[in-house]
Design a protein around this motif. Structure first.
Motif, PDB file in Angstrom:
ATOM      1  N   GLY A 173      17.136  33.398  35.729  1.00  0.00           N
ATOM      2  CA  GLY A 173      18.352  32.895  34.789  1.00  0.00           C
ATOM      3  C   GLY A 173      18.010  31.580  34.400  1.00  0.00           C
ATOM      4  N   GLY A 174      16.914  30.765  34.687  1.00  0.00           N
ATOM      5  CA  GLY A 174      16.860  29.347  34.200  1.00  0.00           C
ATOM      6  C   GLY A 174      16.070  29.097  33.000  1.00  0.00           C
ATOM      7  N   LEU A 175      15.721  28.115  32.811  1.00  0.00           N
ATOM      8  CA  LEU A 175      15.165  27.886  31.361  1.00  0.00           C
ATOM      9  C   LEU A 175      13.686  28.022  31.652  1.00  0.00           C
ATOM     10  CD1 LEU A 175      17.104  24.823  29.678  1.00  0.00           C
ATOM     11  CD2 LEU A 175      17.207  27.607  29.347  1.00  0.00           C
ATOM     12  N   GLY A 176      13.109  27.896  32.691  1.00  0.00           N
ATOM     13  CA  GLY A 176      11.627  27.883  33.360  1.00  0.00           C
ATOM     14  C   GLY A 176      10.932  26.626  32.637  1.00  0.00           C
ATOM     15  N   LEU A 177      11.414  25.538  32.734  1.00  0.00           N
ATOM     16  CA  LEU A 177      10.662  24.167  32.334  1.00  0.00           C
ATOM     17  C   LEU A 177       9.799  23.644  33.380  1.00  0.00           C
ATOM     18  CD1 LEU A 177      13.560  22.384  30.325  1.00  0.00           C
ATOM     19  CD2 LEU A 177      11.522  23.977  29.483  1.00  0.00           C
ATOM     20  N   GLY A 178      10.067  24.073  34.537  1.00  0.00           N
ATOM     21  CA  GLY A 178       9.459  23.528  35.637  1.00  0.00           C
ATOM     22  C   GLY A 178       9.808  22.170  36.298  1.00  0.00           C
ATOM     23  N   THR A 179       9.502  21.812  37.463  1.00  0.00           N
ATOM     24  CA  THR A 179      10.139  20.605  38.173  1.00  0.00           C
ATOM     25  C   THR A 179       9.712  19.448  37.565  1.00  0.00           C
ATOM     26  OG1 THR A 179      10.187  21.815  40.188  1.00  0.00           O
ATOM     27  CG2 THR A 179      10.317  19.502  40.565  1.00  0.00           C
ATOM     28  N   GLY A 180       8.406  19.256  37.045  1.00  0.00           N
ATOM     29  CA  GLY A 180       7.759  18.033  36.701  1.00  0.00           C
ATOM     30  C   GLY A 180       8.333  17.700  35.276  1.00  0.00           C
ATOM     31  N   PRO A 181       8.448  18.511  34.299  1.00  0.00           N
ATOM     32  CA  PRO A 181       9.083  18.007  33.063  1.00  0.00           C
ATOM     33  C   PRO A 181      10.600  17.753  32.997  1.00  0.00           C
ATOM     34  CG  PRO A 181       7.536  20.221  32.766  1.00  0.00           C
ATOM     35  CD  PRO A 181       7.654  19.724  34.157  1.00  0.00           C
ATOM     36  N   VAL A 182      11.323  18.637  33.619  1.00  0.00           N
ATOM     37  CA  VAL A 182      12.701  18.359  34.072  1.00  0.00           C
ATOM     38  C   VAL A 182      12.831  16.895  34.674  1.00  0.00           C
ATOM     39  CG1 VAL A 182      14.843  18.932  35.360  1.00  0.00           C
ATOM     40  CG2 VAL A 182      13.448  20.720  34.083  1.00  0.00           C
ATOM     41  N   SER A 183      12.291  16.499  35.704  1.00  0.00           N
ATOM     42  CA  SER A 183      12.387  15.308  36.394  1.00  0.00           C
ATOM     43  C   SER A 183      11.940  14.062  35.663  1.00  0.00           C
ATOM     44  CB  SER A 183      11.238  15.069  37.737  1.00  0.00           C
ATOM     45  OG  SER A 183      11.328  16.250  38.684  1.00  0.00           O
ATOM     46  N   ILE A 184      10.874  14.308  34.857  1.00  0.00           N
ATOM     47  CA  ILE A 184      10.509  13.239  33.790  1.00  0.00           C
ATOM     48  C   ILE A 184      11.367  12.955  32.597  1.00  0.00           C
ATOM     49  CG2 ILE A 184       8.705  12.690  32.055  1.00  0.00           C
ATOM     50  CD1 ILE A 184       6.590  13.892  34.010  1.00  0.00           C
ATOM     51  N   SER A 185      12.012  14.166  32.157  1.00  0.00           N
ATOM     52  CA  SER A 185      12.931  14.143  31.348  1.00  0.00           C
ATOM     53  C   SER A 185      14.415  13.305  31.587  1.00  0.00           C
ATOM     54  CB  SER A 185      13.447  15.536  30.535  1.00  0.00           C
ATOM     55  OG  SER A 185      12.266  16.203  30.177  1.00  0.00           O
ATOM     56  N   LEU A 186      14.685  13.821  32.914  1.00  0.00           N
ATOM     57  CA  LEU A 186      15.864  13.203  33.221  1.00  0.00           C
ATOM     58  C   LEU A 186      15.645  11.523  33.674  1.00  0.00           C
ATOM     59  CD1 LEU A 186      17.223  15.966  35.563  1.00  0.00           C
ATOM     60  CD2 LEU A 186      18.085  15.336  33.137  1.00  0.00           C
ATOM     61  N   THR A 187      14.246  11.313  34.174  1.00  0.00           N
ATOM     62  CA  THR A 187      14.193  10.015  34.522  1.00  0.00           C
ATOM     63  C   THR A 187      14.031   9.236  33.148  1.00  0.00           C
ATOM     64  OG1 THR A 187      12.922  10.428  36.387  1.00  0.00           O
ATOM     65  CG2 THR A 187      12.632   8.380  35.455  1.00  0.00           C
ATOM     66  N   LEU A 188      13.439   9.669  32.177  1.00  0.00           N
ATOM     67  CA  LEU A 188      13.656   9.127  30.881  1.00  0.00           C
ATOM     68  C   LEU A 188      14.916   8.845  30.207  1.00  0.00           C
ATOM     69  CD1 LEU A 188      10.168  10.512  29.098  1.00  0.00           C
ATOM     70  CD2 LEU A 188      10.489   8.179  30.062  1.00  0.00           C
ATOM     71  N   ALA A 189      15.749   9.904  30.295  1.00  0.00           N
ATOM     72  CA  ALA A 189      17.090   9.628  29.795  1.00  0.00           C
ATOM     73  C   ALA A 189      17.774   8.434  30.539  1.00  0.00           C
ATOM     74  CB  ALA A 189      17.772  11.178  29.986  1.00  0.00           C
ATOM     75  N   ILE A 190      17.717   8.557  31.711  1.00  0.00           N
ATOM     76  CA  ILE A 190      18.445   7.560  32.861  1.00  0.00           C
ATOM     77  C   ILE A 190      17.945   6.015  32.048  1.00  0.00           C
ATOM     78  CG2 ILE A 190      18.839   6.475  34.900  1.00  0.00           C
ATOM     79  CD1 ILE A 190      18.706   9.569  35.939  1.00  0.00           C
ATOM     80  N   LEU A 191      16.687   6.083  32.221  1.00  0.00           N
ATOM     81  CA  LEU A 191      15.983   4.651  31.776  1.00  0.00           C
ATOM     82  C   LEU A 191      16.384   4.170  30.249  1.00  0.00           C
ATOM     83  CD1 LEU A 191      12.243   5.092  33.121  1.00  0.00           C
ATOM     84  CD2 LEU A 191      14.200   3.415  34.057  1.00  0.00           C
ATOM     85  N   MET A 192      16.608   5.302  29.516  1.00  0.00           N
ATOM     86  CA  MET A 192      16.972   4.908  28.154  1.00  0.00           C
ATOM     87  C   MET A 192      18.610   4.349  27.988  1.00  0.00           C
ATOM     88  SD  MET A 192      15.128   7.763  25.794  1.00  0.00           S
ATOM     89  CE  MET A 192      16.656   7.994  24.968  1.00  0.00           C
ATOM     90  N   LEU A 193      19.497   4.985  28.790  1.00  0.00           N
ATOM     91  CA  LEU A 193      20.822   4.890  29.056  1.00  0.00           C
ATOM     92  C   LEU A 193      20.795   3.408  29.731  1.00  0.00           C
ATOM     93  CD1 LEU A 193      23.880   5.329  28.830  1.00  0.00           C
ATOM     94  CD2 LEU A 193      23.742   6.500  31.076  1.00  0.00           C
ATOM     95  N   LEU A 194      20.117   3.182  30.672  1.00  0.00           N
ATOM     96  CA  LEU A 194      20.103   1.887  31.388  1.00  0.00           C
ATOM     97  C   LEU A 194      19.863   0.813  30.483  1.00  0.00           C
ATOM     98  CD1 LEU A 194      18.869   2.511  34.893  1.00  0.00           C
ATOM     99  CD2 LEU A 194      21.086   1.834  34.311  1.00  0.00           C
ATOM    100  N   SER A 195      18.619   0.971  29.789  1.00  0.00           N
ATOM    101  CA  SER A 195      18.181  -0.002  28.690  1.00  0.00           C
ATOM    102  C   SER A 195      19.128  -0.347  27.610  1.00  0.00           C
ATOM    103  CB  SER A 195      16.951   0.494  27.905  1.00  0.00           C
ATOM    104  OG  SER A 195      15.766   0.777  28.878  1.00  0.00           O
ATOM    105  N   PHE A 196      19.966   0.650  26.934  1.00  0.00           N
ATOM    106  CA  PHE A 196      21.131   0.426  26.199  1.00  0.00           C
ATOM    107  C   PHE A 196      21.915  -0.445  26.848  1.00  0.00           C
ATOM    108  CE2 PHE A 196      25.325   1.750  24.916  1.00  0.00           C
ATOM    109  CZ  PHE A 196      25.245   1.378  23.549  1.00  0.00           C
ATOM    110  N   LEU A 197      22.501  -0.016  28.147  1.00  0.00           N
ATOM    111  CA  LEU A 197      23.364  -1.069  28.791  1.00  0.00           C
ATOM    112  C   LEU A 197      23.173  -2.358  28.821  1.00  0.00           C
ATOM    113  CD1 LEU A 197      24.965   1.480  31.275  1.00  0.00           C
ATOM    114  CD2 LEU A 197      26.114   0.668  29.107  1.00  0.00           C
ATOM    115  N   ILE A 198      21.955  -2.501  29.208  1.00  0.00           N
ATOM    116  CA  ILE A 198      21.411  -4.012  29.642  1.00  0.00           C
ATOM    117  C   ILE A 198      21.238  -4.579  28.327  1.00  0.00           C
ATOM    118  CG2 ILE A 198      19.128  -5.325  30.008  1.00  0.00           C
ATOM    119  CD1 ILE A 198      18.619  -2.908  32.251  1.00  0.00           C
TER     120      ILE A 198
END
Length: 72
Positions: A35-60
């Motif tokens: 029932g998942g999307l099948g993207l795997g742990t690595g790509p999901v972790s990297i994508s979420l980390t990049l999204a958080i870093l982009m949000l933090l960069s915007f706020l800074i």
């Protein structure tokens, strides 16, 4: 805005968002047959980390969350 104690605001946000974030990550990570999307742990972790870093960069850079910023 809500005149809420900082500690209470943190714990409310933490309690409300942690299960949602974990569910989202599990859904995107798990194989399609489960029932998942099948993207795997690595790509999901990297994508979420990049999204958080982009949000933090915007706020800074924009300082939109700085209460001491002069309003124009």
């Amino acid at each position: 805005m809500f005149d809420l104690n900082e500690i209470a605001a943190f714990w409310i946000a933490y309690i409300l968002t942690r299960p949602l974030g974990a569910s989202f990550a599990d859904w995107t990570d798990k194989p399609i047959r489960f029932g998942g999307l099948g993207l795997g742990t690595g790509p999901v972790s990297i994508s979420l980390t990049l999204a958080i870093l982009m949000l933090l960069s915007f706020l800074i850079i924009s300082r939109v969350d700085d209460p001491n910023r002069a309003k124009k």
